[in-house]
Design an enzyme around this catalytic site. Structure first.
Site, PDB file in Angstrom:
ATOM      1  N   PHE A  28       0.861  -1.186   0.000  1.00 54.55           N
ATOM      2  CA  PHE A  28       0.000   0.000   0.000  1.00 54.55           C
ATOM      3  C   PHE A  28       0.894   1.232   0.000  1.00 54.55           C
ATOM      4  CE2 PHE A  28      -2.645   3.399   1.552  1.00 54.55           C
ATOM      5  CZ  PHE A  28      -3.851   3.165   0.903  1.00 54.55           C
ATOM      6  N   ASP A  82       9.233   2.715   1.485  1.00 60.12           N
ATOM      7  CA  ASP A  82       8.071   3.476   1.939  1.00 60.12           C
ATOM      8  C   ASP A  82       7.911   3.218   3.433  1.00 60.12           C
ATOM      9  OD1 ASP A  82       5.523   4.269   2.709  1.00 60.12           O
ATOM     10  OD2 ASP A  82       4.517   3.476   0.942  1.00 60.12           O
ATOM     11  N   LYS A 142       2.815  10.536   8.005  1.00 59.33           N
ATOM     12  CA  LYS A 142       2.080  10.143   9.209  1.00 59.33           C
ATOM     13  C   LYS A 142       2.652  10.750  10.492  1.00 59.33           C
ATOM     14  CE  LYS A 142      -0.307   5.981   7.536  1.00 59.33           C
ATOM     15  NZ  LYS A 142      -1.678   6.507   7.656  1.00 59.33           N
TER      16      LYS A 142
END
Length: 385
Positions: free
Chosen positions: A126, A211, A240
């Site tokens: 993702f 990532d 985040k």
């Protein structure tokens, strides 16, 4: 309601939070083991983060990237010195950071050959929801409604060295990997797999892109997960937790991948003084002596408690993760959404994920007593299912 129907929301409206707790408009307290999906690494309303944001808002919230601003420069230096000494580009979100990484990879390849443009990423990965990062996301359920996708992407089996080796060729410009797959159910990469990915990228002159949007910013007990594995990427993306709740993303590149020039990429809001001041505060807190070591200790404590729970409850199929990023997978007869809903009803917030898993992503400041309470609440829920 005036909002688009893009989320399956739980029935609560939150108004304030403190530490590991968040409160709805009726005054109900919930133990937050979502951290806003790995965002609130310092918990809610951390006093030094709040003070930094207040102070910066009184001075300068935004200015164009046609000019310099001090918080941006300071945050770039902190990121560089606490990683592999690279250069930094700031964005606003994880998907923006990954879109920038895609462009970096494509330009890197183009400088080598017109045919060097393929990007490999993992099945069940993702990387975001904008079109480029969605194409990198190896999950057809997210991709199908938005086809045709960006050409030039191919997928390999995560943790399968032989499959990655088969897919590699001279026309590959980059390999995208999450050191720990988050959305698919907290699946850590093996050290062997990441080491082989590094070797293959070197062999085929491709960039290795990690990532770390979800697994970075202290969640594993190191500032970034790659530091746990000892495998250094060419490109690192983060977001985040970087702003502790304020939207910010970043891409860090080594000299090899430092290919962008004026006009190649840009952003209006990325790197604004307010978000960067928050990021500076977060990194300074995370890198204080003993902080990350305590995160690792708390993670080990939580993992031990959950492994003991697994032995007690047959419906738990697996417990896996690293640090304070842990997935609890259930057997087919139990729905992770049902477990998450029952936890919510018992005032514990958890995040459903793929592979019939729920995620425990507490603030890194979580207390041991709060860990005990979360595990006991989950046990109570499982007893009733």
């Amino acid at each position: 309601m005036y909002l688009m129907n893009t989320y399956s929301r739980f029935p609560a409206t939150f108004v304030y939070g403190k530490g590991s707790w968040i409160y709805d408009e009726k005054g109900n307290a919930y133990l937050d083991f979502t951290s806003g999906i790995a965002v609130n690494v310092l918990g809610h309303s951390h006093p030094r983060l709040v003070e930094a944001i207040k102070d910066q808002a009184e001075k300068l919230i935004h200015c164009s990237n046609l000019f310099w601003n001090r918080p941006q420069m300071e945050l770039a230096e902190l990121l560089s010195k606490n990683t592999f000494g690279g250069k930094v580009f700031f964005a606003n979100t994880g998907t923006e950071a990954n879109e920038a990484a895609i462009k970096i990879a494509r330009k890197y390849g183009k400088k080598k050959s017109e045919k060097k443009y393929r990007i490999l990423s993992a099945h069940n990965s993702f990387h975001g929801r904008t079109l480029g990062s969605l194409t990198a996301t190896g999950q057809p359920k997210y991709q199908k409604p938005f086809e045709p996708l960006v050409p030039g992407f191919e997928y390999f089996e995560f943790n399968n060295v032989e499959d990655l080796r088969r897919k590699m060729s001279e026309d590959v410009c980059a390999v995208f990997l999450e050191p720990i797959q988050g959305e698919s159910g907290i699946v850590p990469a093996t050290k062997e797999f990441l080491e082989e990915a590094r070797k293959l990228c070197d062999e085929y002159d491709a960039l290795l892109v990690f990532d770390e949007v979800q697994c970075g910013m202290g969640r594993t007990g190191k500032l970034f997960a790659y530091q746990k594995y000892g495998v250094v990427p060419d490109v690192l993306t983060t977001a985040k937790g970087l702003g502790g709740g304020v939207p910010i993303g970043a891409v860090i590149v080594n000299e090899r991948a430092n290919v962008l020039e004026p006009g190649d990429h840009g952003t209006t809001f990325g790197g604004n003084p307010l978000a960067c001041r928050a990021g500076v505060t977060v990194i300074k807190e995370l890198t204080k002596e003993g902080f990350l070591e305590e995160v690792e200790e708390k993670g080990n404590y939580l993992m031990k408690k959950l492994q003991e729970m697994k032995e007690e409850y047959d419906v738990v199929a697996d417990v896996r993760g690293m640090g304070l990023m842990i997935g609890i997978q259930f057997r087919e007869e139990v729905s992770n959404r049902e477990v998450a809903t029952k936890c919510f009803e018992n005032k514990l917030l958890v995040v459903p994920a793929g592979n019939n898993t729920i995620r425990f992503l507490p603030p890194l400041t979580v207390e041991y007593g709060e860990i005990d309470l979360a595990v006991e609440t989950l046990k109570k829920v499982l007893q009733g299912i």
